[in-house]
Motif scaffolding. Structure first.
Motif, PDB file in Angstrom:
ATOM      1  N   THR A 103       0.853  -1.190   0.000  1.00  0.00           N
ATOM      2  CA  THR A 103       0.000   0.000   0.000  1.00  0.00           C
ATOM      3  C   THR A 103       0.888   1.239   0.000  1.00  0.00           C
ATOM      4  O   THR A 103       1.823   1.336   0.782  1.00  0.00           O
ATOM      5  N   ALA A 104       0.589   2.174  -0.883  1.00  0.00           N
ATOM      6  CA  ALA A 104       1.347   3.422  -0.977  1.00  0.00           C
ATOM      7  C   ALA A 104       0.453   4.572  -0.557  1.00  0.00           C
ATOM      8  O   ALA A 104      -0.724   4.632  -0.939  1.00  0.00           O
ATOM      9  N   SER A 105       1.001   5.501   0.216  1.00  0.00           N
ATOM     10  CA  SER A 105       0.170   6.565   0.774  1.00  0.00           C
ATOM     11  C   SER A 105       0.842   7.928   0.657  1.00  0.00           C
ATOM     12  O   SER A 105       2.068   8.038   0.564  1.00  0.00           O
ATOM     13  N   ILE A 106       0.002   8.964   0.712  1.00  0.00           N
ATOM     14  CA  ILE A 106       0.559  10.322   0.740  1.00  0.00           C
ATOM     15  C   ILE A 106       1.081  10.667   2.131  1.00  0.00           C
ATOM     16  O   ILE A 106       1.563  11.778   2.343  1.00  0.00           O
ATOM     17  N   ASP A 107       1.012   9.717   3.079  1.00  0.00           N
ATOM     18  CA  ASP A 107       1.642   9.947   4.390  1.00  0.00           C
ATOM     19  C   ASP A 107       3.142   9.646   4.343  1.00  0.00           C
ATOM     20  O   ASP A 107       3.805   9.587   5.370  1.00  0.00           O
ATOM     21  N   GLN A 108       3.667   9.487   3.100  1.00  0.00           N
ATOM     22  CA  GLN A 108       5.102   9.307   2.841  1.00  0.00           C
ATOM     23  C   GLN A 108       5.617   7.923   3.228  1.00  0.00           C
ATOM     24  O   GLN A 108       6.795   7.753   3.512  1.00  0.00           O
ATOM     25  N   THR A 109       4.730   6.931   3.221  1.00  0.00           N
ATOM     26  CA  THR A 109       5.173   5.565   3.485  1.00  0.00           C
ATOM     27  C   THR A 109       4.584   4.594   2.462  1.00  0.00           C
ATOM     28  O   THR A 109       3.524   4.857   1.873  1.00  0.00           O
ATOM     29  N   VAL A 110       5.305   3.493   2.283  1.00  0.00           N
ATOM     30  CA  VAL A 110       4.785   2.317   1.598  1.00  0.00           C
ATOM     31  C   VAL A 110       4.850   1.191   2.618  1.00  0.00           C
ATOM     32  O   VAL A 110       5.863   1.024   3.297  1.00  0.00           O
ATOM     33  N   LYS A 111       3.769   0.425   2.750  1.00  0.00           N
ATOM     34  CA  LYS A 111       3.751  -0.661   3.721  1.00  0.00           C
ATOM     35  C   LYS A 111       3.494  -1.997   3.034  1.00  0.00           C
ATOM     36  O   LYS A 111       2.731  -2.066   2.066  1.00  0.00           O
ATOM     37  N   ILE A 112       4.151  -3.022   3.563  1.00  0.00           N
ATOM     38  CA  ILE A 112       3.998  -4.383   3.062  1.00  0.00           C
ATOM     39  C   ILE A 112       3.204  -5.182   4.094  1.00  0.00           C
ATOM     40  O   ILE A 112       3.534  -5.160   5.288  1.00  0.00           O
ATOM     41  N   TRP A 113       2.188  -5.908   3.635  1.00  0.00           N
ATOM     42  CA  TRP A 113       1.288  -6.638   4.529  1.00  0.00           C
ATOM     43  C   TRP A 113       1.152  -8.095   4.099  1.00  0.00           C
ATOM     44  O   TRP A 113       1.225  -8.400   2.910  1.00  0.00           O
ATOM     45  N   ASP A 114       0.919  -8.962   5.060  1.00  0.00           N
ATOM     46  CA  ASP A 114       0.550 -10.352   4.809  1.00  0.00           C
ATOM     47  C   ASP A 114      -0.954 -10.462   5.070  1.00  0.00           C
ATOM     48  O   ASP A 114      -1.403 -10.337   6.204  1.00  0.00           O
ATOM     49  N   LEU A 115      -1.737 -10.650   4.009  1.00  0.00           N
ATOM     50  CA  LEU A 115      -3.187 -10.670   4.151  1.00  0.00           C
ATOM     51  C   LEU A 115      -3.677 -11.774   5.093  1.00  0.00           C
ATOM     52  O   LEU A 115      -4.773 -11.691   5.638  1.00  0.00           O
ATOM     53  N   ARG A 116      -2.852 -12.789   5.292  1.00  0.00           N
ATOM     54  CA  ARG A 116      -3.250 -13.906   6.164  1.00  0.00           C
ATOM     55  C   ARG A 116      -3.081 -13.571   7.639  1.00  0.00           C
ATOM     56  O   ARG A 116      -3.599 -14.290   8.502  1.00  0.00           O
ATOM     57  N   GLN A 117      -2.353 -12.464   7.927  1.00  0.00           N
ATOM     58  CA  GLN A 117      -2.019 -12.180   9.321  1.00  0.00           C
ATOM     59  C   GLN A 117      -2.408 -10.765   9.766  1.00  0.00           C
ATOM     60  O   GLN A 117      -1.961 -10.306  10.812  1.00  0.00           O
ATOM     61  N   ILE A 118      -3.212 -10.073   8.986  1.00  0.00           N
ATOM     62  CA  ILE A 118      -3.572  -8.703   9.351  1.00  0.00           C
ATOM     63  C   ILE A 118      -4.540  -8.680  10.527  1.00  0.00           C
ATOM     64  O   ILE A 118      -5.590  -9.315  10.484  1.00  0.00           O
ATOM     65  N   LYS A 119      -4.154  -7.948  11.556  1.00  0.00           N
ATOM     66  CA  LYS A 119      -4.979  -7.829  12.758  1.00  0.00           C
ATOM     67  C   LYS A 119      -5.279  -6.373  13.110  1.00  0.00           C
ATOM     68  O   LYS A 119      -6.094  -6.094  13.978  1.00  0.00           O
ATOM     69  N   LYS A 121      -3.769  -1.901  12.232  1.00  0.00           N
ATOM     70  CA  LYS A 121      -2.885  -1.006  11.497  1.00  0.00           C
ATOM     71  C   LYS A 121      -1.406  -1.204  11.814  1.00  0.00           C
ATOM     72  O   LYS A 121      -0.543  -0.785  11.039  1.00  0.00           O
ATOM     73  N   ALA A 122      -1.103  -1.851  12.942  1.00  0.00           N
ATOM     74  CA  ALA A 122       0.304  -2.065  13.322  1.00  0.00           C
ATOM     75  C   ALA A 122       0.825  -3.432  12.891  1.00  0.00           C
ATOM     76  O   ALA A 122       1.964  -3.778  13.191  1.00  0.00           O
ATOM     77  N   SER A 123       0.016  -4.205  12.159  1.00  0.00           N
ATOM     78  CA  SER A 123       0.420  -5.570  11.819  1.00  0.00           C
ATOM     79  C   SER A 123       1.110  -5.685  10.461  1.00  0.00           C
ATOM     80  O   SER A 123       1.165  -6.757   9.880  1.00  0.00           O
ATOM     81  N   PHE A 124       1.644  -4.572   9.954  1.00  0.00           N
ATOM     82  CA  PHE A 124       2.378  -4.618   8.689  1.00  0.00           C
ATOM     83  C   PHE A 124       3.696  -5.365   8.864  1.00  0.00           C
ATOM     84  O   PHE A 124       4.262  -5.417   9.967  1.00  0.00           O
ATOM     85  N   LEU A 125       4.182  -5.940   7.790  1.00  0.00           N
ATOM     86  CA  LEU A 125       5.472  -6.629   7.815  1.00  0.00           C
ATOM     87  C   LEU A 125       6.619  -5.636   7.767  1.00  0.00           C
ATOM     88  O   LEU A 125       7.606  -5.771   8.485  1.00  0.00           O
ATOM     89  N   TYR A 126       6.481  -4.642   6.894  1.00  0.00           N
ATOM     90  CA  TYR A 126       7.530  -3.632   6.721  1.00  0.00           C
ATOM     91  C   TYR A 126       6.880  -2.280   6.412  1.00  0.00           C
ATOM     92  O   TYR A 126       5.838  -2.212   5.770  1.00  0.00           O
ATOM     93  N   SER A 127       7.533  -1.226   6.881  1.00  0.00           N
ATOM     94  CA  SER A 127       7.141   0.134   6.533  1.00  0.00           C
ATOM     95  C   SER A 127       8.346   0.801   5.868  1.00  0.00           C
ATOM     96  O   SER A 127       9.440   0.833   6.442  1.00  0.00           O
ATOM     97  N   TRP A 163      13.920  -5.598   2.534  1.00  0.00           N
ATOM     98  CA  TRP A 163      13.026  -4.461   2.475  1.00  0.00           C
ATOM     99  C   TRP A 163      13.576  -3.243   3.205  1.00  0.00           C
ATOM    100  O   TRP A 163      13.087  -2.121   3.010  1.00  0.00           O
ATOM    101  N   ASP A 164      14.587  -3.420   4.058  1.00  0.00           N
ATOM    102  CA  ASP A 164      15.067  -2.342   4.924  1.00  0.00           C
ATOM    103  C   ASP A 164      15.602  -1.139   4.154  1.00  0.00           C
ATOM    104  O   ASP A 164      15.491   0.004   4.617  1.00  0.00           O
ATOM    105  N   SER A 165      16.191  -1.371   2.995  1.00  0.00           N
ATOM    106  CA  SER A 165      16.731  -0.257   2.214  1.00  0.00           C
ATOM    107  C   SER A 165      16.593  -0.583   0.731  1.00  0.00           C
ATOM    108  O   SER A 165      16.668  -1.751   0.332  1.00  0.00           O
ATOM    109  N   PRO A 166      16.363   0.438  -0.097  1.00  0.00           N
ATOM    110  CA  PRO A 166      16.168   0.187  -1.529  1.00  0.00           C
ATOM    111  C   PRO A 166      17.432  -0.293  -2.218  1.00  0.00           C
ATOM    112  O   PRO A 166      18.550   0.089  -1.845  1.00  0.00           O
ATOM    113  N   LEU A 167      17.245  -1.137  -3.236  1.00  0.00           N
ATOM    114  CA  LEU A 167      18.372  -1.579  -4.057  1.00  0.00           C
ATOM    115  C   LEU A 167      18.941  -0.419  -4.854  1.00  0.00           C
ATOM    116  O   LEU A 167      20.144  -0.302  -5.029  1.00  0.00           O
TER     117      LEU A 167
END
Length: 273
Positions: A103-119, A121-127, A163-167
């Motif tokens: 998910t990409a947002s105008i809040d200046q973040t992209v977040k990666i989620w596992d749809l099987r484990q979403i509980k 807003k804090a359950s993202f895998l990576y921000s 995911w920690d830093s861009p290639l």
């Protein structure tokens, strides 16, 4: 569909070739056929983009308030959560692991989620923090990398292994303008190439006099500029680019026009230059 109803997302229904999913500026996400009939309305307020998984039979939408909604193809809502502080500008499912959502947002973040484990807003895998609001996040065709486009002058490529830093970081002018469709970089379906429209920015040191509004093609690994497309008859800003499945034809959206580029014509243009 009238004033204020600009289409913001479009996906074909892989389960029925006569149907497509569409989200619009008026806030709806719907399933339609080519006769103009609305077959099903999935969301009716604030939604502004979507993605679909034919394998898992789900539809995911993002809205102007930071919410993401997951529904099944039949229209049943599975969950609706506020995943970002501001507008979710883009949602994308991984083509190989469709339980992985970006998910990409105008809040200046992209977040990666596992749809099987979403509980929540804090359950993202990576921000993935960015320096500016983000227009888009797109997985590569093999699902191993993620391409992000901000609203100013940066394109990033991330690897699923780190995911920690861009290639790579690609400096590229595509600044946001209120009445312009947000510029989004995308992948070539068969080669390691990135394509994106250029909106020259005189405030950047790299800007040269009379810089053209080209369509730029980069190497996906090195970030090196490989080629630029330009048609002197149409000098507008290209916001969206989309390849056909074979990758030998490119459609570029430019205001009220769509430019169709074929591989043969591009080669001829390069030889001429």
């Amino acid at each position: 569909i009238g004033a204020g109803g600009s289409i913001t997302g479009l996906k074909f229904n892989h389960l029925n070739s006569n149907q497509f999913f569409a989200s619009s500026m008026e806030g709806t996400t719907r399933l339609q056929d080519f006769k103009g009939n609305t077959l099903r309305v999935y969301t009716s307020s604030n939604s502004c983009n979507l993605d679909v998984s034919a394998k898992s039979h789900v539809v995911v939408t993002g809205d102007n308030l930071g919410h993401v909604t997951l529904l099944n193809i039949d229209g049943k809502e599975l969950w609706n959560l506020r995943m970002h502080k501001k507008k979710v500008a883009h949602v994308a499912l991984n083509p190989c692991c469709d339980w992985l959502l970006a998910t990409a947002s105008i809040d200046q973040t992209v977040k990666i989620w596992d749809l099987r484990q979403i509980k929540g807003k804090a359950s993202f895998l990576y921000s993935l923090p960015h320096r500016h609001p983000v227009n888009a996040a797109c997985f590569s065709p093999d699902g191993a990398r993620l391409l992000t486009t901000d609203q100013n002058n940066e394109i990033r490529v991330y690897s699923a292994s780190q995911w920690d830093s861009p290639l790579s970081l690609i400096s590229h002018p595509h600044r946001h303008f209120q009445h312009l469709t947000p510029i989004k970089a995308t992948w070539h379906p068969r080669h390691d190439l990135i394509v994106v429209g250029r909106y020259p920015d005189p405030n950047l040191e790299s800007c040269v006099p009379y810089e053209l509004r080209t369509i730029d093609v980069f190497d996906g690994s090195s970030g090196k500029m490989m080629y630029q497309l330009y048609d002197p008859g149409y000098s507008g800003i290209t916001s969206l680019n989309e390849f056909n499945p074979m990758g030998d034809t490119l459609a570029s959206a430019m205001g009220y026009h769509i430019l169709i580029w074929s591989q043969e014509e591009a080669r001829s243009q390069k030889d001429y230059e």
